[in-house]
Scaffold this active site. Structure first.
Site, PDB file in Angstrom:
ATOM      1  N   THR A 282      42.567 -12.660 -59.938  1.00  0.00           N
ATOM      2  CA  THR A 282      42.877 -11.697 -58.885  1.00  0.00           C
ATOM      3  C   THR A 282      44.078 -12.100 -58.032  1.00  0.00           C
ATOM      4  O   THR A 282      44.585 -11.282 -57.266  1.00  0.00           O
ATOM      5  CB  THR A 282      41.658 -11.490 -57.969  1.00  0.00           C
ATOM      6  N   ASP A 283      44.516 -13.350 -58.157  1.00  0.00           N
ATOM      7  CA  ASP A 283      45.693 -13.797 -57.413  1.00  0.00           C
ATOM      8  C   ASP A 283      46.720 -14.388 -58.374  1.00  0.00           C
ATOM      9  O   ASP A 283      47.266 -15.462 -58.144  1.00  0.00           O
ATOM     10  CB  ASP A 283      45.297 -14.827 -56.346  1.00  0.00           C
ATOM     11  N   LEU A 284      46.962 -13.664 -59.468  1.00  0.00           N
ATOM     12  CA  LEU A 284      47.913 -14.135 -60.471  1.00  0.00           C
ATOM     13  C   LEU A 284      49.331 -14.006 -59.925  1.00  0.00           C
ATOM     14  O   LEU A 284      49.850 -12.910 -59.766  1.00  0.00           O
ATOM     15  CB  LEU A 284      47.761 -13.321 -61.756  1.00  0.00           C
TER      16      LEU A 284
ATOM     17  N   ASN B 130      50.688 -19.914 -58.709  1.00  0.00           N
ATOM     18  CA  ASN B 130      49.454 -20.391 -59.336  1.00  0.00           C
ATOM     19  C   ASN B 130      49.636 -20.760 -60.803  1.00  0.00           C
ATOM     20  O   ASN B 130      48.657 -20.913 -61.535  1.00  0.00           O
ATOM     21  CB  ASN B 130      48.346 -19.345 -59.183  1.00  0.00           C
TER      22      ASN B 130
END
Length: 241
Positions: free
Chosen positions: A170-172, A176
Site C-alpha cells: 500500500t506504500d509502494l 521503499n
C-alpha cells in the site's frame, strides 16, 4: 517461532525460546547502553540499526509505529486493539515471514511486540527486522547515478512476484526499494509492509504500479533523481513478461 505474554505486553519471536530481555529489546535506550546502535534513519520516527548478529544471526532495524497525517498530531502512536493478529506489528511480522518463506527479497522478521494500555482498549507497537547490509534506498542512488536496464527490469520482476502472490504494497514508492551491492551485482529489496496484505482480483495492480511511477516523478522534481520514461518502460516490460 515463539509467541508469549508478559503482563500487558505480547511478543512474537522468530526463535523457539523466550528471552528474559524481551521488553528491553524494543527500547532504544537498552541498545544505546549496550553500545550496539550502529546507525539510524528518520521517517515518522527514528529507526535504529542495531549490532545483533551475535544474538539473532543478523543485524536488526528497530522501528516504533507512529501515526501519520492529522490523526498523528492528535494521537501519535496508539491504535485501537481488536485482535492480536491484526495489530500493526504482528500483522507485518506474519506478512514478512510469509514473503520471506516464499523467497521474496524482504527483511526477515525477527520479533514484534505490542503493549496494551491500562484499559486494554489501545496499544503501542514495535518491530525488529533484519537490517539489509550494504544497501541504499533507490532515491539516494538515483541522485548521483543512473541505473542499468537490468536493475530496472529486476525491480519490475520483483513487483510482479509480489502481485502474483496477491499482496498489495500500500506504500509502494521509490523510498521503499533498496539496492544492495553484492559480489554478484545489485540486488533489489522491498521494505515497509505496514498495513499491506492480500487483496483479491487484479484491478488494483495497475493502480499500484501507477503509484510507484508517481513517486519516481515526484522525486525527479523534489530530489532531482535520474529517472526517465525509458527506465519505466524497462521496469514495466519485465513486470509483464
Amino acid at each position: 517461532m515463539h509467541q508469549f505474554q508478559q503482563d500487558n505486553q505480547y511478543f512474537i519471536f522468530n526463535f523457539d525460546r523466550t528471552f528474559e530481555q524481551a521488553t528491553e529489546f524494543f527500547q532504544a535506550e537498552f541498545w544505546q547502553k549496550q553500545e550496539r546502535v550502529i546507525g539510524s534513519a528518520k521517517g515518522r520516527g527514528i529507526t535504529y540499526f542495531l549490532q545483533t548478529e551475535d544474538w539473532f544471526g543478523v543485524n536488526c532495524a528497530l522501528r516504533h509505529y507512529y501515526r501519520g497525517g492529522l490523526w498523528g498530531k492528535l494521537n501519535k502512536d496508539r491504535y485501537r486493539f481488536s485482535a492480536l493478529e491484526t495489530t500493526r506489528s504482528f500483522a507485518e511480522f506474519h506478512l514478512l515471514q510469509r514473503l520471506y518463506e516464499a523467497g521474496l527479497p524482504v527483511p526477515k522478521p525477527i520479533a514484534a511486540r505490542i503493549q496494551k494500555g491500562k484499559l486494554g482498549i489501545c496499544y503501542q507497537a514495535d518491530i525488529l527486522t533484519e537490517k539489509i547490509e550494504n544497501a541504499q534506498d533507490l532515491t539516494a542512488l538515483l541522485q548521483t547515478q543512473t541505473l542499468p536496464k537490468e536493475t530496472w527490469m529486476q525491480i519490475g520482476r520483483l513487483i510482479r512476484k509480489l502481485h502474483d502472490l496477491q499482496i498489495c504494497h500500500t506504500d509502494l514508492n521509490a523510498h521503499n526499494i533498496l539496492l544492495q551491492q553484492t559480489e554478484q551485482g545489485q540486488k533489489c529489496w522491498l521494505l515497509d509492509f505496514d498495513k499491506c496484505g492480500e487483496k483479491s482480483a487484479d484491478f488494483w495492480k495497475v493502480q499500484n504500479l501507477n503509484r510507484l511511477k508517481r513517486s519516481f516523478e515526484k522525486e525527479v522534481g523534489r530530489m532531482n533523481i535520474q529517472f526517465t520514461e525509458q527506465n519505466w518502460a524497462d521496469l514495466t516490460s519485465a513486470y509483464h513478461q
